[in-house]
Design an enzyme around this catalytic site. Structure first.
Site, mmCIF file in Angstrom:
data_model
loop_
_atom_site.group_PDB
_atom_site.id
_atom_site.type_symbol
_atom_site.label_atom_id
_atom_site.label_comp_id
_atom_site.label_asym_id
_atom_site.label_seq_id
_atom_site.Cartn_x
_atom_site.Cartn_y
_atom_site.Cartn_z
ATOM 1 N N GLY A 1 -2.105 28.449 102.450
ATOM 2 C CA GLY A 1 -3.125 27.427 102.200
ATOM 3 C C GLY A 1 -4.382 28.011 101.574
ATOM 4 N N PHE A 2 -5.304 27.139 101.286
ATOM 5 C CA PHE A 2 -6.553 27.503 100.597
ATOM 6 C C PHE A 2 -7.350 28.542 101.403
ATOM 7 C CE2 PHE A 2 -11.081 25.707 100.635
ATOM 8 C CZ PHE A 2 -11.561 26.619 99.713
ATOM 9 N N ASN B 1 5.112 26.446 105.577
ATOM 10 C CA ASN B 1 6.296 25.711 105.097
ATOM 11 C C ASN B 1 6.015 24.987 103.784
ATOM 12 O OD1 ASN B 1 4.636 23.724 105.996
ATOM 13 N ND2 ASN B 1 6.187 22.615 107.160
ATOM 14 N N THR C 1 1.586 21.664 102.331
ATOM 15 C CA THR C 1 0.349 21.545 101.538
ATOM 16 C C THR C 1 -0.090 22.902 100.982
ATOM 17 O OG1 THR C 1 -1.077 21.752 103.497
ATOM 18 C CG2 THR C 1 -0.514 19.521 102.787
ATOM 19 N N GLY C 2 0.524 23.979 101.433
ATOM 20 C CA GLY C 2 0.245 25.304 100.863
ATOM 21 C C GLY C 2 0.979 25.491 99.543
ATOM 22 N N ASP D 1 8.363 26.170 109.734
ATOM 23 C CA ASP D 1 7.546 25.061 110.202
ATOM 24 C C ASP D 1 6.994 25.434 111.584
ATOM 25 O OD1 ASP D 1 6.525 22.750 111.255
ATOM 26 O OD2 ASP D 1 8.281 21.499 110.804
ATOM 27 N N TYR E 1 -5.758 13.408 112.251
ATOM 28 C CA TYR E 1 -6.364 14.739 112.092
ATOM 29 C C TYR E 1 -7.404 14.977 113.192
ATOM 30 C CZ TYR E 1 -8.594 18.696 109.626
ATOM 31 O OH TYR E 1 -9.101 19.923 109.269
ATOM 32 N N TYR F 1 -5.773 26.914 127.991
ATOM 33 C CA TYR F 1 -5.108 28.232 128.028
ATOM 34 C C TYR F 1 -6.126 29.320 128.366
ATOM 35 C CZ TYR F 1 -0.337 27.171 126.581
ATOM 36 O OH TYR F 1 0.964 26.733 126.555
ATOM 37 N N ARG G 1 -9.689 15.865 97.778
ATOM 38 C CA ARG G 1 -11.034 16.184 98.264
ATOM 39 C C ARG G 1 -12.016 16.164 97.100
ATOM 40 N NH1 ARG G 1 -9.988 20.873 102.669
ATOM 41 N NH2 ARG G 1 -8.271 21.402 101.298
HETATM 42 N N1 UDP Z 1 -15.325 11.477 97.682
HETATM 43 C C1 UDP Z 1 -15.719 10.870 96.488
HETATM 44 N N2 UDP Z 1 -14.859 10.900 95.421
HETATM 45 C C2 UDP Z 1 -13.649 11.521 95.457
HETATM 46 C C3 UDP Z 1 -13.256 12.160 96.657
HETATM 47 C C4 UDP Z 1 -14.123 12.103 97.749
HETATM 48 O O1 UDP Z 1 -16.824 10.300 96.402
HETATM 49 O O2 UDP Z 1 -12.945 11.507 94.440
HETATM 50 C C5 UDP Z 1 -16.252 11.451 98.831
HETATM 51 C C6 UDP Z 1 -15.624 10.980 100.134
HETATM 52 O O3 UDP Z 1 -15.678 9.590 100.241
HETATM 53 C C7 UDP Z 1 -16.495 11.703 101.137
HETATM 54 C C8 UDP Z 1 -16.918 12.982 100.440
HETATM 55 O O4 UDP Z 1 -16.673 12.763 99.059
HETATM 56 O O5 UDP Z 1 -17.645 10.932 101.426
HETATM 57 C C9 UDP Z 1 -16.130 14.200 100.894
HETATM 58 O O6 UDP Z 1 -14.768 13.863 100.847
HETATM 59 P P1 UDP Z 1 -13.637 14.921 101.094
HETATM 60 O O7 UDP Z 1 -12.339 14.190 101.023
HETATM 61 O O8 UDP Z 1 -13.821 16.082 100.177
HETATM 62 O O9 UDP Z 1 -13.887 15.505 102.544
HETATM 63 P P2 UDP Z 1 -14.287 14.867 103.960
HETATM 64 O O10 UDP Z 1 -15.587 15.511 104.267
HETATM 65 O O11 UDP Z 1 -14.446 13.376 103.835
HETATM 66 O O12 UDP Z 1 -13.192 15.249 104.872
#
Ligand code: UDP
Length: 311
Positions: free
Chosen positions: A10-11, A32, A35-36, A56, A145, A159, A186
């Site tokens: 992953g990242f 697995n 998302t990586g 996994d 999540y 634990y 994101r």
């Molecule tokens: N966001 C946005 N445009 C995009 C993707 C995300 O304006 O194309 C906004 C989203 O609504 C949130 C913020 O950017 O308010 C950060 O979103 P991200 O999914 O990166 O992470 P989060 O902090 O919400 O888990």
């Protein structure tokens, strides 16, 4: 030391593996690839002190030998991933955390949980100290999540309290840098890839919601600092440099010379209105604070995306 990293492709975890190897440790990574990505392993695989196992981790940890440290980093970690992989997300926080904790108990290893600022939900206290209990919708689309990570924190503390396992819990705030997935939804990869394609940036809602972005190198130094500290209470790792999504969009457009502007799209359900870490605990316990400026972080991240975004 011999160190296990779950979610190693992953990242953030792939950067973590890189630094652990540079520090002279032996590293085994498990992933697995839900998302990586294979490409995140490219700099790691040639190292003789690195081994990769495709598995996994919500089912088992098929790795042999004793470990000194286990970083449990595996989980889908972006809002669109939670919607597409709800059960995987839940089981990374629950089953995989328990399996990794059992392994630590058996090996006498120190356990590290990658938790999240999402445990604060849509926070009513701003900025967020670790003592804030949060404002989480337990049944919304993000709950798979948020609640999985809250359970993960609880089982980690259990634990620690009842089985004497050495544990560390990091609450990671928004982190960015090379190796984010272009299409993970994101805001950083979305805005940067849109800007490089000369498209308008998709600002969700009015864009006045805030986030605080930490560059991945700073984050990884914080994770290792916490692991090697004596702190078993949860610890925020993030950059307190807060901005609105409108400000972020303006910055990215200006930096990349994109003149296509922005378009507004609907705000996702339960999107937190504000988020900013208080980092006094990290500072006091292991002398951590971010060092990479926003300008430098964006420069390095955009340089990476220029290499992978087809324009
Ligand atoms: N966001 C946005 N445009 C995009 C993707 C995300 O304006 O194309 C906004 C989203 O609504 C949130 C913020 O950017 O308010 C950060 O979103 P991200 O999914 O990166 O992470 P989060 O902090 O919400 O888990």
């Amino acid at each position: 030391m011999r160190i296990l990293v779950t979610g190693g492709a992953g990242f953030i975890p792939s950067h973590l593996c890189e630094v652990l190897l540079a520090d002279g440790h032996e590293v085994v990574a498990v992933d697995n690839f839900i998302t990586g990505h294979h490409r995140n392993l490219a700099t790691l695989l040639p190292n003789p002190r690195f081994a990769f196992v495709e598995a996994d981790v919500t089912k088992a940890l098929p790795v042999s030998g004793r470990f000194d440290r286990v970083y449990h980093m595996a989980s889908p970690a972006s809002p669109i991933d939670y919607v597409q992989l709800p059960f995987e997300t839940l089981y990374c926080g629950s089953d995989a955390t328990r399996i990794a904790l059992d392994r630590c108990r058996q090996d006498g290893a120190r356990f590290f949980l990658a938790s999240t600022s999402e445990v604060y939900g849509d926070p009513l206290v701003h900025p967020q100290p670790e003592t804030y209990w949060g404002n989480v919708n337990s049944i919304g689309p993000r709950s798979v999540y948020d609640e999985a990570k809250r359970f993960a924190e609880a089982v980690t503390m259990a634990y620690h309290r009842y089985h004497g396992v050495q544990t560390r819990i990091v609450r990671i705030f928004n982190t960015y840098g090379p190796r984010m997935r272009e299409n993970d939804g994101r805001v950083m990869p979305a805005f940067i890839s849109q800007a490089l394609r000369r498209q308008p940036l998709t600002v969700f809602g009015d864009g006045l919601q805030t986030r605080s972005f930490c560059f991945v190198d700073d984050n990884v130094r914080g994770l290792i600092g916490l692991m090697e500290s004596g702190l078993s209470e949860p610890c925020n790792i993030g950059n307190p440099h807060e901005m609105t999504m409108l400000q972020l969009a303006e910055y990215i457009n200006e930096y990349t010379g994109n003149t296509a502007g922005i378009v507004h799209k609907p705000l996702p359900t339960d999107d937190p209105t504000q988020r900013k870490p208080i980092i006094d605990r990290a500072r006091a316990n292991f002398g951590w604070e971010p060092q990479v400026s926003f300008a430098e972080g964006i420069e390095r991240t955009v340089a990476y995306f220029r290499g992978i975004v087809a324009v």
